[in-house]
Design a protein around this motif. Sequence first.
Motif: not given
Length: 55
Positions: A1-22
């Motif tokens: 279950m903790t791996e899922l939380l890490y994956m969600i956090a990683a996906a949100l941070s990468l999405g945020g970085l992509g939004l900032i770059a755009f």
Amino acid sequence: MTELLYMIAAALSLGGLGLIAFLWALKSGQFDDLDGAANRILFDDEPPPPSPERR
């Protein structure tokens, strides 16, 4: 279950970085002249001046 939380956090941070770059690219004018590059390919560059050795 903790791996899922890490994956969600990683996906949100990468999405945020992509939004900032755009948003940075949008603010810096990367998308201002979309037709300019498409039209520049149609025109030839001026030929270079002849060198003195080729006379």
